[in-house]
Write an enzyme that holds these catalytic residues in place. Structure first.
Site, PDB file in Angstrom:
ATOM      1  N   LYS A 161       0.833  -1.193   0.000  1.00 41.52           N
ATOM      2  CA  LYS A 161       0.000   0.000   0.000  1.00 41.52           C
ATOM      3  C   LYS A 161       0.872   1.250   0.000  1.00 41.52           C
ATOM      4  O   LYS A 161       1.953   1.277   0.610  1.00 41.52           O
ATOM      5  CB  LYS A 161      -0.921   0.011   1.220  1.00 41.52           C
ATOM      6  CG  LYS A 161      -1.974  -1.090   1.208  1.00 41.52           C
ATOM      7  CD  LYS A 161      -3.037  -0.831   0.151  1.00 41.52           C
ATOM      8  CE  LYS A 161      -4.156  -1.857   0.207  1.00 41.52           C
ATOM      9  NZ  LYS A 161      -5.244  -1.541  -0.738  1.00 41.52           N
ATOM     10  N   LYS A 263     -13.953  -6.529  -7.391  1.00 35.85           N
ATOM     11  CA  LYS A 263     -14.290  -6.909  -6.026  1.00 35.85           C
ATOM     12  C   LYS A 263     -15.772  -7.261  -5.980  1.00 35.85           C
ATOM     13  O   LYS A 263     -16.622  -6.420  -6.296  1.00 35.85           O
ATOM     14  CB  LYS A 263     -13.963  -5.777  -5.057  1.00 35.85           C
ATOM     15  CG  LYS A 263     -12.478  -5.471  -4.959  1.00 35.85           C
ATOM     16  CD  LYS A 263     -12.206  -4.328  -4.004  1.00 35.85           C
ATOM     17  CE  LYS A 263     -10.699  -4.092  -3.864  1.00 35.85           C
ATOM     18  NZ  LYS A 263     -10.389  -2.922  -2.999  1.00 35.85           N
TER      19      LYS A 263
END
Length: 353
Positions: A161, A263
């Site tokens: 990240k 997703k």
């Protein structure tokens, strides 16, 4: 459908999961049960991850209990396409809520038919699904050490990240690349954190061994994503920019990405996710089956989707159950993961809830 019930489950992260938009210390999910008059049950799961979606558990629960469930009670539980028409008619948006019901309906259909969910999605093109390991925000040393640890466990696709300071993220990429094998895939997920001034640093990240860049710019900036894709020698993946079938079509039309991160919870369930995967295939785009993350039931849904979609060639994000101290929904399916998950062959999703 004779009844729809919900209940909350949770598990604490092994360490707080930080992304550029916020931090979560606990993975909280809503379990959705769909019951039929003859006693069959399908189990679904959804998880809002407020720092990512802006939705809350209370809002998702209300959407299901006050709007979606009353509209679905009495309908044929095997008519999943019809269920989506009804849900979209009675409530605009609320994809996270709809996904929990969709997953439960797929599980129910699999249990009734005796087929695993990937068969309901068209079949399985792979018996094992590769998963990435996702390294949340931390210090450079912490993140590099975690990447090295999971690389040693067999994970050959690492996602880190970023998204705050491009210069710092460049140093992160260099540090992580130095401690993982040369043939390991390395992805940076900026979670919309950059603007156009990041371009020089992104080019240097590509030179340093970055192989995949996820959502570097705000979700609305498709024109900026097109320009980045033209200038960078690294594959570009969209996540926050793609919440619907219509988003996927526009991204493909404009050439704004090389990879779509699908997703299941973000797009409204397996039914919609498969439609988006078909758009990706028609446009020649690769697919990653992503994660909020979620606990075991929704993660199993992602395993089945990744098994059924030929274009799902980028390692999936099947890490939710691995990131918590103890998954209350599928504690054995994901145990001792070495970067690969066997696709369940049992009816439905293959859990024991």
């Amino acid at each position: 459908m004779s009844a729809i019930k919900t209940r909350v489950v949770s598990a604490r992260y092994r360490r707080p999961f930080r992304i550029s938009s916020g931090t979560s210390t606990e993975l909280v999910s809503l379990v959705v049960e769909v019951h039929t008059a003859d006693g069959a049950i399908g189990i679904g799961e959804t998880s809002p991850m407020t720092a990512y979606t802006g939705e809350t558990l209370a809002g998702v629960t209300a959407a299901i209990e006050e709007h979606l469930a009353p509209a679905l009670i009495g309908r044929d539980p095997l008519d999943r396409a019809g269920a989506h028409v009804v849900m979209d008619t009675v409530l605009r948006g609320q994809q996270v809520a709809k996904s929990g019901l969709d997953i439960a309906l797929f599980d129910l259909a699999g249990r009734i038919s005796g087929w695993p969910v990937h068969t309901l999605l068209g079949g399985s093109v792979r018996d094992r699904v590769q998963t990435t390991w996702v390294v949340g925000l931390g210090t450079l040393d912490e993140m590099a050490a975690e990447a090295a640890e999971y690389s040693a466990k067999g994970f050959s696709h690492l996602k880190v990240k970023g998204g705050h300071v491009p210069a710092d993220d460049l140093e992160l990429i260099r540090a992580v690349r130095s401690v993982i094998p040369a043939d390991a895939e390395l992805c940076l997920d900026a979670n919309e954190g950059y603007d156009a001034t990041a371009l020089p640093y992104l080019a240097k990240m590509a030179d340093a061994g970055l192989t995949l860049l996820e959502q570097p710019l705000p979700r609305w900036d498709l024109a900026g994503l097109v320009r980045l894709r033209e200038r960078l020698d690294v594959r570009l993946m969209v996540d926050e920019s793609m919440h619907s079938l219509h988003d996927a079509l526009e991204i493909a039309r404009r050439g704004a990405a090389d990879v779509l991160n699908i997703k299941i919870l973000k797009v409204g369930g397996l039914h919609r996710a498969l439609q988006i995967a078909n758009v990706a295939e028609a446009a020649g785009l690769a697919v990653k089956v992503g994660s909020m993350p979620e606990l075991g039931v929704a993660t199993l849904a992602a395993v089945h989707l990744a098994a059924a979609v030929p274009g799902a060639t980028v390692a999936a994000d099947l890490v939710g159950p691995l990131m918590v101290h103890e998954d209350p929904l599928a504690p054995t399916v994901f145990a001792d993961c070495d970067g690969w998950i066997d696709v369940p062959k049992r009816p439905g999703l293959g859990h024991d809830v």
